[in-house]
Design a protein around this motif. Structure first.
Motif, short mmCIF file in Angstrom:
data_model
loop_
_atom_site.label_atom_id
_atom_site.label_comp_id
_atom_site.label_asym_id
_atom_site.label_seq_id
_atom_site.Cartn_x
_atom_site.Cartn_y
_atom_site.Cartn_z
N HIS A 1 41.35 -83.30 62.23
CA HIS A 1 42.72 -82.84 62.48
C HIS A 1 42.64 -81.54 63.27
N LYS B 1 38.40 -90.72 64.21
CA LYS B 1 39.69 -90.51 64.87
C LYS B 1 40.04 -89.03 64.88
N VAL B 2 40.56 -88.56 66.01
CA VAL B 2 41.01 -87.18 66.16
C VAL B 2 42.53 -87.18 66.17
N TYR B 3 43.14 -86.44 65.25
CA TYR B 3 44.59 -86.37 65.12
C TYR B 3 45.09 -85.01 65.57
N CYS B 4 46.18 -85.02 66.32
CA CYS B 4 46.88 -83.80 66.71
C CYS B 4 48.36 -84.07 66.50
N ASN B 5 48.98 -83.25 65.67
CA ASN B 5 50.41 -83.41 65.33
C ASN B 5 50.70 -84.80 64.75
N GLY B 6 49.78 -85.32 63.95
CA GLY B 6 49.99 -86.60 63.29
C GLY B 6 49.72 -87.82 64.14
N GLU B 7 49.32 -87.64 65.38
CA GLU B 7 49.05 -88.77 66.27
C GLU B 7 47.58 -88.84 66.60
N VAL B 8 47.05 -90.04 66.74
CA VAL B 8 45.66 -90.21 67.15
C VAL B 8 45.59 -89.93 68.65
N ASP C 1 44.68 -78.66 66.08
CA ASP C 1 45.96 -78.11 66.54
C ASP C 1 46.10 -78.21 68.05
N GLU D 1 37.74 -88.42 59.91
CA GLU D 1 38.97 -87.97 60.57
C GLU D 1 38.86 -86.49 60.90
N TRP E 1 44.25 -79.72 71.76
CA TRP E 1 43.28 -80.56 72.45
C TRP E 1 43.62 -80.52 73.93
#
Length: 83
Positions: A34, A15-22, A36, A32, A38
Motif C-alpha cells: 500500500h 499487488k501495489v495499491y494506491c488510494n484503494g486501487e491496484v 501513497d 500486498e 507512485w
C-alpha cells in the motif's frame, strides 16, 4: 546455492495499491503493498511539478551555468540602434 528455510516467501505477483486501487503488479516479499505516491500520481512524472522560486534563485542558477538563453536582439532592433 541458497540455503533453505532462511529466505522470506517470494510473491512474484504482489499487488501495489494506491488510494484503494491496484496500480501495478511487482515481485515482493509481501503479497500486498500500500503506497501513497507512485509514478502515476507524482507531480514530477505527470508533468504538473511546479518549481517554487524564491528571490529568483532558479534564474540566477540558470544564468550562472549558461543554461538560460540570453535574449538576442532581432535584425530590426540592431538596424535601428545603428542609425
Amino acid at each position: 546455492m541458497a540455503k533453505s528455510d532462511i529466505h522470506p516467501q517470494w510473491y512474484p505477483e504482489a499487488k501495489v495499491y494506491c488510494n484503494g486501487e491496484v496500480v501495478m503488479t511487482v515481485g515482493s516479499t509481501k503479497p500486498e503493498l500500500h503506497v501513497d505516491v507512485w509514478s502515476g500520481n507524482h507531480p514530477f512524472y505527470t508533468g504538473t511539478q511546479k518549481i517554487i522560486d524564491t528571490e529568483g534563485r532558479v534564474e540566477r542558477f540558470m544564468r550562472k551555468y549558461g543554461m538560460m538563453e540570453t535574449k538576442q536582439p532581432s535584425a530590426n532592433e540592431s538596424k535601428s540602434n545603428q542609425q
